[in-house]
Design an enzyme around this catalytic site. Structure first.
Site, short mmCIF file in Angstrom:
data_model
loop_
_atom_site.label_atom_id
_atom_site.label_comp_id
_atom_site.label_asym_id
_atom_site.label_seq_id
_atom_site.Cartn_x
_atom_site.Cartn_y
_atom_site.Cartn_z
N GLY A 261 -14.07 -2.53 -0.15
CA GLY A 261 -14.89 -1.76 -1.07
C GLY A 261 -14.43 -0.34 -1.30
O GLY A 261 -14.45 0.16 -2.42
N THR B 83 -25.79 -8.19 11.63
CA THR B 83 -26.63 -7.77 10.51
C THR B 83 -25.79 -7.04 9.47
O THR B 83 -25.04 -6.12 9.79
CB THR B 83 -27.76 -6.85 11.01
N CYS C 8 -3.53 4.49 7.71
CA CYS C 8 -3.75 4.10 9.10
C CYS C 8 -2.68 4.66 10.03
O CYS C 8 -2.83 4.62 11.23
CB CYS C 8 -3.77 2.57 9.22
N ASN D 199 0.81 -1.22 0.00
CA ASN D 199 0.00 0.00 0.00
C ASN D 199 0.84 1.27 0.00
O ASN D 199 0.40 2.32 -0.45
CB ASN D 199 -0.94 0.01 1.21
#
Length: 406
Positions: free
Chosen positions: A227, A264, A350, A178
């Site tokens: 994503g 969920t 990060c 990265n």
């Protein structure tokens, strides 16, 4: 009544503050954005899918019509993510982030496979290194060469030592770094780990959409993707699992994702991920982006001939340039560029808030004084020629200040 009036005034002030914050955000978004490895701009297709999902009510685990509508969106996204990863839909387990997917792979393998040793490259993302450290399992780090590639001979030796000790190992490597964009020799890694009784996890977060992935037909037992790196929104990622790895779990929960990840599902984020996965091949023109990257590199070197580009002698994904100019501190450069309306980073999103030394560059043997000046420019589907010209103009000003100070 007076108390209520004061409360209403406070609420009004808060609303004004929120509007001002949003306006400031819109102003920031108008700047030149060259930090795609941190997060890619939202794709129109992903935005549309997200908004459509937000209009629906229900829980995707419910069996009534409302629930089935949401379940359909999840399964459509699963098929789309599988398609871009060279996987089959049943292998895709949705998570809330790549960090969660990585943690599930690393920590879940301890119990599922009886892993007794972890083998990591020295350039792994903090999500992997911290997950590994949290397990308490013995950890072996494989060195990088001067270009940022894993030393295959050292990996071979580590696997042989695990065999001698009679322990099961999990090898963790990234497809593309990265920070530097350096592509790891995945073919060689596959050939070393694949035929053994040991296991392989690949962090493909930066590779997704930029390299061809073929999870189903390749050696890795597990693979993580995300994503928001390809134009979705933060909040949806995936861990891909071969069938023998279905018991690699982290959150038991209520049985969602076929029992492989409880909780969920965040349907709007997952729908956006699926839409981005389907659209990214057409939207991300690797040839065009690679040409812009070459123009960027040439422009930087024209402005500063003593520029050092990290990993230059290795294969790199075609959107990333990590470099340093001797005498230019990244803290100073980042602030000056930000004031000029240009967004780049000093490395991993990060950790770049700290603007410290890069462990990746340290592992490559880069001198500390050069590492402390490291900057990363990463391009993507929305990058234009004007963005590159704008960056070079702003960076020229940064360099002119260096010359005046010298």
């Amino acid at each position: 009544m007076r108390v209520c009036g004061i409360a209403r005034q406070g609420a009004a002030k808060r609303r004004i503050g929120i509007v001002q914050t949003l306006d400031a955000g819109r102003m920031t978004q108008a700047a030149i954005y060259l930090d795609h490895n941190a997060a890619a701009p939202l794709l129109p297709e992903a935005r549309e899918a997200m908004l459509a999902a937000l209009e629906l009510t229900g829980n995707p685990s419910s069996i009534h019509a409302h629930g089935r509508s949401l379940r359909h969106l999840i399964e459509t996204a699963r098929s789309r993510v599988a398609g871009v990863c060279g996987a089959v839909p049943a292998q895709v387990v949705f998570t809330a982030s790549a960090t969660e997917a990585i943690t599930q792979a690393v920590c879940g393998s301890i119990k599922a496979f009886g892993v007794e040793r972890l083998i990591l490259s020295a350039g792994e993302h903090a999500a992997t290194t911290k997950a590994a450290a949290s397990t308490g399992v013995p950890l072996e780090t494989i060195a990088l060469d001067g270009e940022g590639r894993i030393e295959l001979a050292a990996l071979r030796q580590a696997l042989a030592l695990a065999d001698e000790d009679g322990v099961t190992a999990l090898v963790c490597v990234h497809s593309a770094n990265n920070e530097t964009g350096v592509v790891q020799p995945i073919g060689g890694i596959n050939s070393l780990v694949g035929p053994t009784r040991h296991f392989l996890f690949v962090d493909a977060v930066q590779a997704l959409g930029k390299q061809a992935l073929d999870f189903a037909a390749s050696a890795p037992d597990m693979m993580a993707v995300s994503g928001h790196k390809i134009g979705g929104i933060a909040g949806a990622a995936a861990l891909l699992l071969k069938s023998h790895a279905d018991t690699v779990r982290l959150i038991p929960g209520g049985g969602q994702e076929q029992g492989r990840r409880g909780g969920t599902e965040a349907v709007p984020a997952i729908a956006a991920f699926g839409a981005a996965a389907e659209a990214i091949e057409a939207r991300f023109d690797l040839l065009r982006v690679s040409m812009l990257t070459k123009k960027l590199e040439a422009g930087i070197e024209r402005l500063a001939p003593d520029t050092v580009i990290f990993g230059r002698g290795a294969e790199r994904i075609g959107n990333t340039v990590a470099f340093a100019v001797p005498g230019v501190k990244n803290t100073v450069a980042l602030m000056a560029l930000d004031l000029a309306g240009v967004s780049i980073s000093s490395g991993s999103a990060c950790s770049s808030g700290k603007v410290g030394r890069s462990h990746v560059l340290d592992a490559m043997g880069v001198a500390p004084e050069l590492s402390e000046g490291a900057l990363r420019v990463s391009l993507g589907w929305s990058t234009t020629d004007d963005d590159i010209e704008g960056f070079l103009a702003a960076f020229s000003t940064v360099l002119s200040r260096r010359r005046k100070a010298a």
